[in-house]
Design a protein around this motif. Sequence first.
Motif, mmCIF file in Angstrom:
data_model
loop_
_atom_site.group_PDB
_atom_site.id
_atom_site.type_symbol
_atom_site.label_atom_id
_atom_site.label_comp_id
_atom_site.label_asym_id
_atom_site.label_seq_id
_atom_site.Cartn_x
_atom_site.Cartn_y
_atom_site.Cartn_z
ATOM 1 N N CYS A 165 -21.694 28.540 72.116
ATOM 2 C CA CYS A 165 -21.446 28.130 70.730
ATOM 3 C C CYS A 165 -22.496 27.108 70.286
ATOM 4 O O CYS A 165 -22.211 25.917 70.061
ATOM 5 N N ASN A 168 -7.592 34.174 69.516
ATOM 6 C CA ASN A 168 -7.290 32.926 70.210
ATOM 7 C C ASN A 168 -7.810 32.912 71.639
ATOM 8 O O ASN A 168 -7.888 31.843 72.258
ATOM 9 N N LEU A 191 -13.108 32.466 73.273
ATOM 10 C CA LEU A 191 -13.435 31.046 73.305
ATOM 11 C C LEU A 191 -14.881 30.805 73.694
ATOM 12 O O LEU A 191 -15.549 31.671 74.275
ATOM 13 N N TRP A 194 -16.541 22.213 73.864
ATOM 14 C CA TRP A 194 -15.933 23.200 72.966
ATOM 15 C C TRP A 194 -15.382 24.405 73.728
ATOM 16 O O TRP A 194 -15.163 25.456 73.141
ATOM 17 N N LYS A 242 -12.615 25.192 74.654
ATOM 18 C CA LYS A 242 -11.287 25.645 74.239
ATOM 19 C C LYS A 242 -11.244 25.975 72.748
ATOM 20 O O LYS A 242 -10.164 26.154 72.187
ATOM 21 N N SER A 243 -12.414 26.078 72.172
ATOM 22 C CA SER A 243 -12.496 26.389 70.748
ATOM 23 C C SER A 243 -12.822 27.872 70.561
ATOM 24 O O SER A 243 -13.599 28.454 71.319
ATOM 25 N N SER A 244 -12.224 28.454 69.552
ATOM 26 C CA SER A 244 -12.529 29.841 69.215
ATOM 27 C C SER A 244 -13.937 29.926 68.641
ATOM 28 O O SER A 244 -14.380 29.021 67.921
ATOM 29 N N THR A 254 -14.084 29.413 64.907
ATOM 30 C CA THR A 254 -13.843 28.098 64.299
ATOM 31 C C THR A 254 -14.567 26.965 65.013
ATOM 32 O O THR A 254 -14.340 25.797 64.690
ATOM 33 N N ALA A 255 -15.412 27.254 65.986
ATOM 34 C CA ALA A 255 -16.128 26.199 66.721
ATOM 35 C C ALA A 255 -16.989 25.395 65.752
ATOM 36 O O ALA A 255 -17.624 25.960 64.862
#
Length: 370
Positions: A178, A200, A203, A210, A212-214, A217-218
Amino acid sequence: MKIPWLMICIGALFSNPVTTDCNITSLSVTCEESAKNYSSIPTSLSKNVTKLYLSNNNITLNDTDKKVLHLFINLRELYLNENAISVLHNNTFCKLSKLTILDISSNYISTIEQAAFKGLNQLSILYLNHNKISQLDSDTIASLKNLMILSLQDNLLKYFDVKASFQLITLNGNPWNCSCGLLSLQKWLNTSNVTMDHENDTLCAYPDVWNKSSIKTAPIQRADCDSKRGSIAITTPSTSAILTSSLNSSNNNIRSNASHSGSPPLGKSWVFLLGVLVFVLSTSLLIFIVIKFPLWYLYLISYNHRHLKDYEPEMHVNEFTTDLSTSPSISNTNEQDFIAVFEQTHTFILDEDGFIEDRYIDDPGLTEEV
């Protein structure tokens, strides 16, 4: 008459054989050839097959398999999942223009050539999940104009640039990075009408903060990416500007030198430089010769008459005496008289300038006396 018709029917069966695992209906011919340990696509299949199941075999899609596939021009669904495919070569499916579903999941695919899906004009569903794909050219997918569902789950993708529009895409199970390289995919996911399955679970793997971020939406900072691009864009023109200014200054110097009197005209400066170079080399060579060979230089440049050595008059006396003794015309002359005459006529006087004066030539009285 019944025998010829029977022969025709038998010949038709052998020319277009149908295996017992093929289910023939008025609308389709479905052949189930899964889990039969095939290493290549069997050639005994009906050429009219529309659904072909070849799952759980050892098929690699080599050149022989490609030629067999090109015979199935009516094929609409092809299932090659759980085989031994590692590379999708160009034009593998180019004759399957009616194909709508292609499942090549759960293989060992690591390379997909750009024209691998050429000819699949009607393809709407493509399963590429559970492979080893680390890079996928966006043009390869963009050529599938009717594609609606794409599954890329469980591969090795870090970035993916999309130029097509889908209804459903599956991207989870990849080590997504990301950073700025993923910004275009994130923008596409948020601005297009595509639905991302397992959102969800899709990731970021990098950076760690990050993880644990999608990916949808990161918090990828667009400003940071723009600043990096801007710094690259600024650096490149500045370098070219330095080079341009250097060239301009050089040209100005040449013009200013050419404007002075005695300078060569513009356009012939290389001739002038060549002449200077030859002059410098010649001068350097002469200096080198003077230093290394001084005696030769003195002999060549500062040549002067040498003084006669002390023994030279005596040598001439002897030679003169010998000549006189052998001459028949003066045989009665006294030897001492000849010596006296020789000394008078061949007396050399050293002049102030260093040259030897011959009195025999200068004194006409002596000449007459002899």
